[in-house]
Design a protein around this motif. Structure first.
Motif, PDB file in Angstrom:
ATOM      1  N   LYS A 128       0.843  -1.197   0.000  1.00 24.48           N
ATOM      2  CA  LYS A 128       0.000   0.000   0.000  1.00 24.48           C
ATOM      3  C   LYS A 128       0.875   1.243   0.000  1.00 24.48           C
ATOM      4  CE  LYS A 128      -4.310  -1.684   1.775  1.00 24.48           C
ATOM      5  NZ  LYS A 128      -4.087  -3.130   1.636  1.00 24.48           N
ATOM      6  N   LEU A 129       2.038   1.139  -0.621  1.00 24.26           N
ATOM      7  CA  LEU A 129       2.955   2.280  -0.657  1.00 24.26           C
ATOM      8  C   LEU A 129       2.333   3.460  -1.410  1.00 24.26           C
ATOM      9  CD1 LEU A 129       6.321   0.509  -1.536  1.00 24.26           C
ATOM     10  CD2 LEU A 129       5.609   1.406   0.673  1.00 24.26           C
ATOM     11  N   SER A 130       2.751   4.646  -1.020  1.00 20.93           N
ATOM     12  CA  SER A 130       2.282   5.838  -1.732  1.00 20.93           C
ATOM     13  C   SER A 130       2.958   5.904  -3.104  1.00 20.93           C
ATOM     14  CB  SER A 130       2.626   7.089  -0.935  1.00 20.93           C
ATOM     15  OG  SER A 130       4.025   7.267  -0.943  1.00 20.93           O
ATOM     16  N   GLU A 131       2.363   6.688  -3.975  1.00 21.59           N
ATOM     17  CA  GLU A 131       2.912   6.833  -5.329  1.00 21.59           C
ATOM     18  C   GLU A 131       4.371   7.290  -5.262  1.00 21.59           C
ATOM     19  OE1 GLU A 131       2.597   6.014  -9.124  1.00 21.59           O
ATOM     20  OE2 GLU A 131       1.062   5.603  -7.622  1.00 21.59           O
ATOM     21  N   GLN A 132       4.662   8.193  -4.321  1.00 21.16           N
ATOM     22  CA  GLN A 132       6.023   8.714  -4.171  1.00 21.16           C
ATOM     23  C   GLN A 132       6.995   7.598  -3.772  1.00 21.16           C
ATOM     24  OE1 GLN A 132       7.044  11.793  -4.980  1.00 21.16           O
ATOM     25  NE2 GLN A 132       9.072  10.917  -4.668  1.00 21.16           N
ATOM     26  N   ASP A 133       6.578   6.757  -2.813  1.00 24.38           N
ATOM     27  CA  ASP A 133       7.445   5.658  -2.368  1.00 24.38           C
ATOM     28  C   ASP A 133       7.673   4.657  -3.493  1.00 24.38           C
ATOM     29  OD1 ASP A 133       7.661   6.759   0.084  1.00 24.38           O
ATOM     30  OD2 ASP A 133       6.091   5.539   1.012  1.00 24.38           O
ATOM     31  N   ILE A 134       6.604   4.384  -4.254  1.00 22.85           N
ATOM     32  CA  ILE A 134       6.740   3.448  -5.379  1.00 22.85           C
ATOM     33  C   ILE A 134       7.742   4.008  -6.380  1.00 22.85           C
ATOM     34  CG2 ILE A 134       5.545   2.486  -7.389  1.00 22.85           C
ATOM     35  CD1 ILE A 134       3.116   2.055  -5.684  1.00 22.85           C
ATOM     36  N   THR A 135       7.582   5.289  -6.717  1.00 21.52           N
ATOM     37  CA  THR A 135       8.514   5.906  -7.664  1.00 21.52           C
ATOM     38  C   THR A 135       9.945   5.804  -7.154  1.00 21.52           C
ATOM     39  OG1 THR A 135       6.760   7.460  -8.189  1.00 21.52           O
ATOM     40  CG2 THR A 135       8.953   7.999  -8.990  1.00 21.52           C
ATOM     41  N   ASP A 136      10.138   6.098  -5.866  1.00 20.07           N
ATOM     42  CA  ASP A 136      11.496   6.047  -5.313  1.00 20.07           C
ATOM     43  C   ASP A 136      12.087   4.643  -5.428  1.00 20.07           C
ATOM     44  OD1 ASP A 136      11.272   8.665  -4.713  1.00 20.07           O
ATOM     45  OD2 ASP A 136      10.872   8.393  -2.564  1.00 20.07           O
ATOM     46  N   ARG A 137      11.291   3.647  -5.031  1.00 16.08           N
ATOM     47  CA  ARG A 137      11.835   2.278  -5.048  1.00 16.08           C
ATOM     48  C   ARG A 137      12.113   1.813  -6.463  1.00 16.08           C
ATOM     49  NH1 ARG A 137       9.283  -1.366  -0.551  1.00 16.08           N
ATOM     50  NH2 ARG A 137       9.972  -3.109  -1.802  1.00 16.08           N
ATOM     51  N   VAL A 138      11.201   2.108  -7.375  1.00 12.76           N
ATOM     52  CA  VAL A 138      11.394   1.658  -8.755  1.00 12.76           C
ATOM     53  C   VAL A 138      12.622   2.341  -9.356  1.00 12.76           C
ATOM     54  CG1 VAL A 138      10.405   1.672 -11.063  1.00 12.76           C
ATOM     55  CG2 VAL A 138       8.971   1.081  -9.114  1.00 12.76           C
ATOM     56  N   MET A 139      12.741   3.643  -9.137  1.00 12.73           N
ATOM     57  CA  MET A 139      13.873   4.364  -9.724  1.00 12.73           C
ATOM     58  C   MET A 139      15.190   3.873  -9.136  1.00 12.73           C
ATOM     59  SD  MET A 139      12.363   5.980 -11.935  1.00 12.73           S
ATOM     60  CE  MET A 139      13.599   7.015 -12.676  1.00 12.73           C
ATOM     61  N   GLU A 140      15.168   3.540  -7.852  1.00 10.00           N
ATOM     62  CA  GLU A 140      16.383   3.031  -7.224  1.00 10.00           C
ATOM     63  C   GLU A 140      16.794   1.697  -7.844  1.00 10.00           C
ATOM     64  OE1 GLU A 140      15.903   2.238  -2.991  1.00 10.00           O
ATOM     65  OE2 GLU A 140      17.491   0.726  -3.248  1.00 10.00           O
ATOM     66  N   LYS A 141      15.806   0.833  -8.060  1.00 13.20           N
ATOM     67  CA  LYS A 141      16.119  -0.466  -8.657  1.00 13.20           C
ATOM     68  C   LYS A 141      16.584  -0.305 -10.104  1.00 13.20           C
ATOM     69  CE  LYS A 141      15.124  -3.534  -5.439  1.00 13.20           C
ATOM     70  NZ  LYS A 141      16.126  -3.488  -4.379  1.00 13.20           N
ATOM     71  N   LEU A 142      15.909   0.563 -10.830  1.00 12.77           N
ATOM     72  CA  LEU A 142      16.308   0.766 -12.226  1.00 12.77           C
ATOM     73  C   LEU A 142      17.729   1.316 -12.278  1.00 12.77           C
ATOM     74  CD1 LEU A 142      13.149   2.159 -14.037  1.00 12.77           C
ATOM     75  CD2 LEU A 142      14.305  -0.010 -14.412  1.00 12.77           C
ATOM     76  N   ASP A 143      18.033   2.208 -11.343  1.00  6.25           N
ATOM     77  CA  ASP A 143      19.378   2.768 -11.276  1.00  6.25           C
ATOM     78  C   ASP A 143      20.395   1.669 -10.983  1.00  6.25           C
ATOM     79  OD1 ASP A 143      21.101   4.962 -11.407  1.00  6.25           O
ATOM     80  OD2 ASP A 143      21.268   4.940  -9.215  1.00  6.25           O
ATOM     81  N   SER A 144      20.026   0.745 -10.088  1.00  6.09           N
ATOM     82  CA  SER A 144      20.990  -0.291  -9.701  1.00  6.09           C
ATOM     83  C   SER A 144      21.269  -1.264 -10.843  1.00  6.09           C
ATOM     84  CB  SER A 144      20.490  -1.045  -8.463  1.00  6.09           C
ATOM     85  OG  SER A 144      19.428  -1.895  -8.819  1.00  6.09           O
ATOM     86  N   VAL A 145      20.373  -1.358 -11.818  1.00  2.00           N
ATOM     87  CA  VAL A 145      20.697  -2.184 -12.989  1.00  2.00           C
ATOM     88  C   VAL A 145      21.170  -1.309 -14.157  1.00  2.00           C
ATOM     89  CG1 VAL A 145      19.167  -4.080 -12.374  1.00  2.00           C
ATOM     90  CG2 VAL A 145      18.291  -2.242 -13.811  1.00  2.00           C
ATOM     91  N   GLY A 146      21.478  -0.057 -13.846  1.00  5.27           N
ATOM     92  CA  GLY A 146      22.056   0.833 -14.858  1.00  5.27           C
ATOM     93  C   GLY A 146      21.078   1.284 -15.911  1.00  5.27           C
ATOM     94  N   LEU A 147      19.801   1.409 -15.556  1.00  4.53           N
ATOM     95  CA  LEU A 147      18.802   1.756 -16.572  1.00  4.53           C
ATOM     96  C   LEU A 147      17.969   2.978 -16.187  1.00  4.53           C
ATOM     97  CD1 LEU A 147      17.467  -1.725 -17.711  1.00  4.53           C
ATOM     98  CD2 LEU A 147      18.932  -0.175 -18.977  1.00  4.53           C
ATOM     99  N   SER A 148      18.532   3.868 -15.347  1.00  2.00           N
ATOM    100  CA  SER A 148      17.745   5.069 -15.061  1.00  2.00           C
ATOM    101  C   SER A 148      17.626   5.869 -16.363  1.00  2.00           C
ATOM    102  CB  SER A 148      18.379   5.909 -13.957  1.00  2.00           C
ATOM    103  OG  SER A 148      19.768   5.883 -14.079  1.00  2.00           O
TER     104      SER A 148
END
Ligand code: ADP
Ligand code: MG
Lengths: 281, 239
Positions: A128-148
C-alpha cells in the motif's frame, strides 16, 4: 567478505556456516509417462549463488517450476525455509511467491506496460505504498541495474540485454529472499552477458539473496557461481564448486563442461527416458 | 462447455471491486470500442441504406412505401443491430482479445504474473470480459444510429421521401419495451457471450504461434454460431 564477479572463492569454505534455504530431497517428476527428473537432491545454502546446468530439455526449467509450486513432484519433496512447497494451499503458495523473485527465460516483461510500470507491478499489487514511495523504489532499482532514464520506454524498444535487466529489477523489487533465474544469459552478446552476471552477483550480495541460476553457459557459470549442479539424462550427475567440476574426471561431466560431441550424454531423443530431447547447445 | 462455465465462475468468484478494476475495465472498454467503432459505423450506415432500399422495393408493391422507416427500425432494433454488431465485434475485438491473451501466454507473461502472486484470471481476463459487456450495447447503439442515418440518406435523400412521415412513423411505430429494450438485452447477452469465448480461448491457447492462431479462429467461429443460436432463443422468449 566482499566478493567480486569473477572471483574464485571456494564455496564450501565461505558458506559452511550458512544453513540450507532450499532443500530438494529425492525429487522425481514424470511428464506424459516420461521420467523428467529421477531422484534429484540438492541443498542450496542461504546467501549463495547456485547454478543448475545441463543440456537443453534435461529438466532445468522443470526444477524451477517445482520450486515455485507450479508443478507437483511425483515423489520426493521440496522444502523452502523448512516449509514443504507441495503441501502449501493456494493462498500459502501466493504468500510464499511474494518472497521469491523469478526471472523467466527471455524476461517475460508485460508488453503493454512501460518499463516503470513493469517494475512497479508487484509493489502496486502487494503493498500500500504511496505513489512517491513506489517511484522512489522503482527508480532506485532501475538505477541499480544501470537503466535510469528508460522508465518511460515500452519493452519492445529495449535490447535483449536491457529487457533482461528490467526483468531483474522487477524480480527483486519486493526484496525477496530467493531469486530464480531461468537462462538469464541465453541469447545475449558477451558484454551483455557479463553485465548480467555482474549484476546478479552484486544484487545477491547487497540484498543478501540466495540465487539459483539455470544455465548452460559454462564460461559464465565459472565466473559467477559458488556451487554447481549438473543434470544429464534426468539424473544429477555431479555437484561441486566450478573449479572442482572443471577438473572432474567423470566422462559425462567432462563432456558437458568442455562441450564435446562424443561422450556418454546422447543428443538423440530417447523415449521413456529422462532428459529426452537432450541437444548440444 | 462446462470448463468454460467454470472459467466464468473463477472470474466472477474472485472479483474484487475497486478503483483498480474499474480503471482497467474502462481502459479495456475504450480499447475495444476504439478498435471496433469505425468498422461498426461504416457497416451500420450501409446496412441502413440497403434496408431502406429493400424495404422501399417491397413496400411499393402494396403502395405502403411510407412505412419504410417502421420496417427498417423494427428489423434493426430487434434483430440486425444486435446480431450484426455482435458478429462484427467477434471478428474485430474478440479475435484481438484472444490473440492478445494467447500471446501473453506464449511469451510467459501469464506465467510471470502467477509467479508474482498475481492472479492472471482477475488481472487479465476479467477486465476484458466486463469490457465486452459494457461496450457491445454501446456499439450496438452506434450501429443503429448509423443505420438510421443510412436509411435517412437513402429514403429521404435519394428516393425523395417526406422527412416528416419518415420520422413520425419511426417514433410512433417503435415500441420502447419490445423493440428497443429487447434489442438492448440481446446486445448485453451477446457482449458477455463473445467476450467470454474470446477470453477463454485466449487463456487456454497453447503457448505457441500456432496455438494463438487456433484460438483466434475458434473465437470467431464459436462466438458467431453462439450469437445466432442465442438470438433465436432470446427472440422466442422476448416476443
Ligand atoms: N509443457 C510441457 N508439456 C510437455 N512436456 C514438456 C513441457 N515442458 C517441458 N516438457 C518436457 O520436459 C522436459 C524438460 O523440459 P525443461 O525443464 O523445459 O528443460 P530445460 O529447461 O532443461 O531445457 C523436456 O523433455 C520437455 O520436452
Ligand atoms: Mg528451460
Amino acid at each position: 567478505m566482499k566478493r567480486e564477479y569473477g572471483d574464485s572463492v571456494s564455496w564450501q569454505r565461505e558458506n559452511s556456516l550458512h544453513d540450507p534455504i532450499i532443500c530438494i530431497n529425492n525429487l522425481v517428476f514424470h511428464r506424459d509417462g516420461n521420467v523428467v527428473l529421477d531422484d534429484v537432491s540438492m541443498e542450496i545454502r542461504r546467501g549463495s549463488i547456485v547454478a543448475i546446468m545441463g543440456p537443453s530439455g534435461v529438466g532445468k526449467t522443470t526444477i524451477l517450476r517445482l520450486i515455485t509450486g507450479q508443478l507437483q513432484p511425483a515423489d520426493g519433496s521440496i522444502e523452502v525455509n523448512g516449509e514443504l512447497v507441495s503441501a502449501m494451499s493456494h493462498r500459502d503458495l501466493y504468500k510464499f511467491r511474494k518472497g521469491v523473485g523469478v526471472l523467466l527465460q527471455n524476461g517475460a516483461l508485460f508488453t503493454d506496460l512501460t518499463v516503470f510500470e513493469n517494475v512497479a507491478t508487484p509493489l502496486r499489487e502487494h503493498t500500500k505504498l504511496s505513489e512517491q514511495d513506489i517511484t522512489d523504489r522503482v527508480m532506485e532499482k532501475l538505477d541499480s541495474v544501470g537503466l535510469s532514464g528508460t522508465q518511460e520506454l515500452m519493452p519492445h524498444s529495449l535490447s535483449g540485454g536491457m529487457a533482461r535487466r528490467v526483468a531483474l529489477a522487477r524480480a527483486v523489487i519486493m526484496n525477496p529472499e530467493i531469486v530464480l533465474f531461468d537462462e538469464p544469459m541465453t541469447g545475449l552478446d558477451p558484454i551483455a552477458m557479463s553485465t548480467i552476471g555482474r549484476l546478479i552477483r552484486e544484487t545477491n550480495d547487497q540484498l543478501g539473496l540466495t540465487s539459483v541460476i539455470v544455465t548452460h553457459n559454462v564460461a559464465q557459470m565459472k565466473k559467477l557461481v559458488d556451487h554447481c549442479y549438473i543434470l544429464a539424462s534426468a539424473k544429477l550427475i555431479a555437484e561441486g564448486s566450478p573449479q572442482l567440476l572443471t577438473k572432474s574426471s567423470d566422462p559425462s561431466v567432462d563432456q558437458f563442461m568442455n562441450g564435446r560431441v562424443e561422450g556418454p550424454i546422447s543428443f538423440k531423443y530417447q523415449q521413456n527416458q529422462g532428459g529426452g530431447a537432450a541437444q548440444s547447445s | 462447455m462446462g470448463h468454460c462455465g467454470f472459467f466464468l465462475f473463477r472470474m466472477l468468484a474472485g472479483i474484487r471491486p475497486g478503483p483498480a478494476l474499474l480503471m482497467s475495465v474502462l481502459q479495456q472498454t475504450y480499447l475495444v470500442g476504439a478498435r471496433s467503432l469505425v468498422i461498426i459505423m461504416i457497416c451500420g450506415f450501409f446496412v441502413g441504406m440497403v434496408l431502406a432500399l429493400q424495404a422501399i422495393n417491397a413496400l411499393q408493391q402494396f403502395g405502403a412505401s411510407e412505412q419504410v422507416s417502421l420496417l427498417v427500425g423494427k428489423s434493426l432494433f430487434r434483430e440486425l443491430g444486435p446480431v450484426l454488431t455482435a458478429l462484427l465485434f467477434a471478428g474485430r475485438a474478440g479475435t484481438s482479445v484472444a490473440a492478445e491473451i494467447g500471446l501473453m501466454k506464449a511469451t510467459s507473461q501469464i506465467d510471470a504474473m502467477q509467479l508474482m502472486a498475481i492472479d492472471p484470471v482477475q488481472r487479465i481476463a476479467l477486465p476484458r470480459f466486463l469490457a465486452g459487456f459494457l461496450s457491445l450495447p454501446l456499439l450496438t447503439a452506434m450501429f443503429n444510429a448509423f443505420a438510421i442515418l443510412g436509411a435517412v440518406v437513402f429514403a429521404i435523400g435519394v428516393w425523395g421521401m417526406d422527412a416528416g412521415i419518415f420520422w413520425s412513423k419511426l417514433q410512433t411505430g417503435i415500441l420502447f419495451g419490445k423493440d428497443f429494450m429487447g434489442g438492448f438485452w440481446k446486445s448485453v447477452v451477446f457482449g458477455g457471450l463473445v467476450s467470454l469465448i474470446a477470453v477463454y480461448f485466449g487463456y487456454y491457447a497453447k503457448p505457441t504461434g500456432e496455438g494463438v492462431g487456433t484460438a483466434t479462429t475458434r473465437t470467431v467461429v464459436l462466438s458467431s454460431v453462439m450469437v445466432l443460436i442465442f438470438d433465436f432463443f432470446m427472440t422466442s422468449f422476448l416476443v
